[in-house]
Scaffold this motif. Structure first.
Motif, PDB file in Angstrom:
ATOM      1  N   THR A 357       0.851  -1.186   0.000  1.00  0.00           N
ATOM      2  CA  THR A 357       0.000   0.000   0.000  1.00  0.00           C
ATOM      3  C   THR A 357       0.888   1.237   0.000  1.00  0.00           C
ATOM      4  N   TRP A 358       0.361   2.343  -0.540  1.00  0.00           N
ATOM      5  CA  TRP A 358       1.148   3.551  -0.744  1.00  0.00           C
ATOM      6  C   TRP A 358       0.415   4.776  -0.191  1.00  0.00           C
ATOM      7  N   ARG A 359       1.184   5.780   0.239  1.00  0.00           N
ATOM      8  CA  ARG A 359       0.604   7.077   0.615  1.00  0.00           C
ATOM      9  C   ARG A 359       0.617   7.974  -0.606  1.00  0.00           C
ATOM     10  N   ASN A 360      -0.513   8.596  -0.897  1.00  0.00           N
ATOM     11  CA  ASN A 360      -0.613   9.488  -2.051  1.00  0.00           C
ATOM     12  C   ASN A 360       0.236  10.739  -1.830  1.00  0.00           C
ATOM     13  N   PRO A 361       0.792  11.324  -2.895  1.00  0.00           N
ATOM     14  CA  PRO A 361       1.561  12.562  -2.747  1.00  0.00           C
ATOM     15  C   PRO A 361       0.722  13.650  -2.080  1.00  0.00           C
ATOM     16  N   GLY A 362       1.237  14.198  -0.991  1.00  0.00           N
ATOM     17  CA  GLY A 362       0.501  15.204  -0.249  1.00  0.00           C
ATOM     18  C   GLY A 362      -0.576  14.641   0.647  1.00  0.00           C
ATOM     19  N   GLY A 363      -0.703  13.336   0.719  1.00  0.00           N
ATOM     20  CA  GLY A 363      -1.773  12.701   1.477  1.00  0.00           C
ATOM     21  C   GLY A 363      -1.424  12.492   2.940  1.00  0.00           C
ATOM     22  N   ASP A 364      -2.281  11.726   3.621  1.00  0.00           N
ATOM     23  CA  ASP A 364      -2.116  11.442   5.040  1.00  0.00           C
ATOM     24  C   ASP A 364      -1.726   9.976   5.234  1.00  0.00           C
ATOM     25  N   PHE A 365      -1.370   9.654   6.483  1.00  0.00           N
ATOM     26  CA  PHE A 365      -1.055   8.260   6.790  1.00  0.00           C
ATOM     27  C   PHE A 365      -2.284   7.360   6.648  1.00  0.00           C
ATOM     28  N   ASP A 366      -3.491   7.978   6.677  1.00  0.00           N
ATOM     29  CA  ASP A 366      -4.711   7.190   6.466  1.00  0.00           C
ATOM     30  C   ASP A 366      -4.735   6.551   5.077  1.00  0.00           C
ATOM     31  N   ASP A 367      -3.964   7.102   4.134  1.00  0.00           N
ATOM     32  CA  ASP A 367      -3.943   6.550   2.771  1.00  0.00           C
ATOM     33  C   ASP A 367      -3.503   5.092   2.759  1.00  0.00           C
ATOM     34  N   PHE A 368      -2.651   4.715   3.729  1.00  0.00           N
ATOM     35  CA  PHE A 368      -2.169   3.333   3.755  1.00  0.00           C
ATOM     36  C   PHE A 368      -3.313   2.336   3.945  1.00  0.00           C
ATOM     37  N   GLY A 369      -4.395   2.781   4.567  1.00  0.00           N
ATOM     38  CA  GLY A 369      -5.514   1.888   4.834  1.00  0.00           C
ATOM     39  C   GLY A 369      -6.636   1.955   3.818  1.00  0.00           C
ATOM     40  N   LYS A 370      -6.518   2.822   2.815  1.00  0.00           N
ATOM     41  CA  LYS A 370      -7.584   2.962   1.821  1.00  0.00           C
ATOM     42  C   LYS A 370      -7.528   1.824   0.803  1.00  0.00           C
ATOM     43  N   ILE A 371      -8.704   1.245   0.550  1.00  0.00           N
ATOM     44  CA  ILE A 371      -8.794   0.076  -0.322  1.00  0.00           C
ATOM     45  C   ILE A 371      -8.185   0.336  -1.697  1.00  0.00           C
ATOM     46  N   LYS A 372      -8.378   1.529  -2.238  1.00  0.00           N
ATOM     47  CA  LYS A 372      -7.902   1.816  -3.593  1.00  0.00           C
ATOM     48  C   LYS A 372      -6.386   1.843  -3.676  1.00  0.00           C
ATOM     49  N   ASN A 373      -5.719   1.995  -2.537  1.00  0.00           N
ATOM     50  CA  ASN A 373      -4.258   2.027  -2.535  1.00  0.00           C
ATOM     51  C   ASN A 373      -3.625   0.670  -2.239  1.00  0.00           C
ATOM     52  N   VAL A 374      -4.427  -0.312  -1.879  1.00  0.00           N
ATOM     53  CA  VAL A 374      -3.910  -1.618  -1.473  1.00  0.00           C
ATOM     54  C   VAL A 374      -3.873  -2.565  -2.678  1.00  0.00           C
ATOM     55  N   LYS A 375      -2.734  -3.221  -2.861  1.00  0.00           N
ATOM     56  CA  LYS A 375      -2.560  -4.218  -3.925  1.00  0.00           C
ATOM     57  C   LYS A 375      -2.207  -5.554  -3.281  1.00  0.00           C
ATOM     58  N   ILE A 376      -2.940  -6.618  -3.644  1.00  0.00           N
ATOM     59  CA  ILE A 376      -2.646  -7.968  -3.152  1.00  0.00           C
ATOM     60  C   ILE A 376      -2.602  -8.900  -4.351  1.00  0.00           C
ATOM     61  N   TYR A 377      -1.453  -9.545  -4.539  1.00  0.00           N
ATOM     62  CA  TYR A 377      -1.229 -10.407  -5.702  1.00  0.00           C
ATOM     63  C   TYR A 377      -0.632 -11.743  -5.260  1.00  0.00           C
ATOM     64  N   PRO A 378      -1.436 -12.778  -5.126  1.00  0.00           N
ATOM     65  CA  PRO A 378      -0.884 -14.121  -4.929  1.00  0.00           C
ATOM     66  C   PRO A 378      -0.412 -14.693  -6.258  1.00  0.00           C
ATOM     67  N   GLY A 379       0.413 -15.725  -6.187  1.00  0.00           N
ATOM     68  CA  GLY A 379       0.895 -16.325  -7.427  1.00  0.00           C
ATOM     69  C   GLY A 379       1.755 -17.547  -7.182  1.00  0.00           C
ATOM     70  N   LEU A 380       2.192 -18.122  -8.289  1.00  0.00           N
ATOM     71  CA  LEU A 380       3.036 -19.309  -8.286  1.00  0.00           C
ATOM     72  C   LEU A 380       4.250 -19.081  -9.176  1.00  0.00           C
ATOM     73  N   GLY A 381       5.319 -19.820  -8.898  1.00  0.00           N
ATOM     74  CA  GLY A 381       6.518 -19.661  -9.707  1.00  0.00           C
ATOM     75  C   GLY A 381       7.390 -20.894  -9.707  1.00  0.00           C
TER      76      GLY A 381
END
Length: 418
Positions: A357-381
């Motif tokens: 998860t990422w904080r938007n430029p100029g944003g707050d620490f709350d950005d880390f918890g926003k769904i639109k900023n969260v990426k989850i990618y499972p996979g195999l290799g």
């Protein structure tokens, strides 16, 4: 009286034999071919005339196993004379002239690659020299030299030059604009090993950043050509132990950079991040590996934020620089299992989850918890590993996102992902 005297002499002799220190008569190196014995003795703590200490010897062996030129190392101790001992360091060398290759794609038909060569044991003294060519829409290159023990068994030097050109998305309010981005830099670093587990790097980087707008610039977006200076510091704690493809232990690496600019639109800023690595052997064939990255930078509201969401850096399958931020929390965790092993060859499978998860430029620490900023990618290799060639791990990973607006894609490369 005679009996007491005899008992006293026997006790004195016994105590002397226990208290007399065992001394290293000589340190000998075996099994090395290209790696110089003089270099091994230079970085070793054990020396002729020093006290024989198994703890110190085992630290030397761990240090040797961390060298790119060494696939495995062990020691033997044999008595010499007068309570002195010969210590033998036995070396199994890696092949060290290594090609590098990274290829990444997404379901948007993006295709980019980086190919190069590095010699990891230049002149038999563990110096690294090489470079790469990259094609990511545009052509780029880099040349690197690194000699951790150039001046002594603690002090070294690194020199790097790169000229990277890529297409970078820059995120304005309500619009994503594509720029042709070029970064041309020259860097010098001093390398210092505090002790077996701790090391420092400190240096200076001069670079030029060039942003040119692609396409018709109807909204009069900025174009920049900026000269910058960067002061860099790195502190690393390393307590990893290696046994061929298996790793166990903990490592932490902290990076801090302060960047000063000649253009008011790109103000001075700092960036710092820490990577925490944890590895654990599971049974005879399993290895659990995790990396946690936490980072912050100056929180300017700028489209040129330093932390990126990128397929080949932090989240497998997400795409090529799909977003930027001024703060980052990324966790990569995977289970590696040896499926087949014979002589020099290992086939390894892995199941992973990359999340961040990422904080938007100029944003707050709350950005880390926003769904639109969260990426989850499972996979195999899969991993195809040559045990006698340094970093000779060819990897194929497929990541499939499960969060909103997710993508999917393959990531190919040389070496483990982390």
């Amino acid at each position: 009286m005679l009996r007491k005297t005899i008992i006293f002499l026997l006790l004195s002799t016994t105590l002397y034999s226990y208290t007399q220190e065992k001394i290293v008569h000589d340190l000998k190196v075996q099994g090395n071919k290209k790696l110089k014995a003089s270099f091994i003795k230079k970085i070793a703590t054990i020396r002729a005339g020093s006290v024989l200490d198994s703890v110190v010897i085992e630290q030397d062996i761990l240090r040797l196993k961390r060298l790119p030129s060494v696939s495995h190392a062990y020691y033997q101790v044999f008595p010499s004379e007068d309570n002195q001992y010969n210590v033998f360091y036995n070396i199994e060398e890696n092949f060290t002239l290594i090609p590098s290759l990274s290829i990444y794609t997404t379901n948007d038909d993006e295709f980019a690659y980086r190919a190069g060569f590095h010699e990891f044991n230049l002149l038999g003294r563990n110096m690294i020299f090489g470079g790469f060519y990259q094609h990511d829409i545009y052509s780029s290159y880099a040349i690197n030299f690194r000699a951790p023990y150039l001046f002594s068994n603690k002090l070294g030097l690194a020199v790097n030059h790169q000229d990277l050109t890529t297409q970078e998305p820059v995120f304005f309010e309500g619009e994503t604009a594509n720029y042709k981005y070029r970064n041309k830099s020259f860097e010098v670093l001093g390398l210092y090993e505090l002790n077996f587990k701790n090391r420092l790097e400190l240096g200076l980087n001069y670079f030029v950043e060039d942003y040119k707008f692609k396409g018709e610039n109807v909204n009069n977006r900025p174009e920049l050509n900026v000269h910058k200076w960067l002061v860099k510091g790195i502190y690393e704690y390393n307590n990893l132990d290696y046994f061929y493809q298996y790793i166990s232990g903990f490592r932490s690496q902290f990076n801090f950079q302060y960047v000063t600019s000649t253009d008011g639109m790109l103000p001075d800023f700092f960036i710092g991040w820490n990577d925490f690595f944890y590895f654990k052997r599971l049974g005879e064939k399993g290895n659990w590996a995790s990396r946690l990255r936490m980072g912050l930078s100056t929180n300017d509201k700028t489209p040129f934020a330093p932390f990126s969401v990128d397929n080949n850096l932090n989240v497998r399958g997400v795409g090529n620089t799909i977003d930027r931020g001024t703060g980052v929390v990324v966790l990569n965790t995977e289970y590696r299992h040896t499926l087949y092993e014979k002589d020099w060859f290992v086939l390894q499978g892995n199941a992973f989850v990359d999340s961040g998860t990422w904080r938007n430029p100029g944003g707050d620490f709350d950005d880390f918890g926003k769904i639109k900023n969260v990426k989850i990618y499972p996979g195999l290799g899969l991993r195809f590993i040559h045990k006698k060639i340094y970093n000779a791990t060819f990897r194929i990973d497929y990541g499939h996102g499960i969060t909103k607006n997710a993508t999917k894609g393959f990531v190919f490369g040389i070496g483990q992902y982390f």
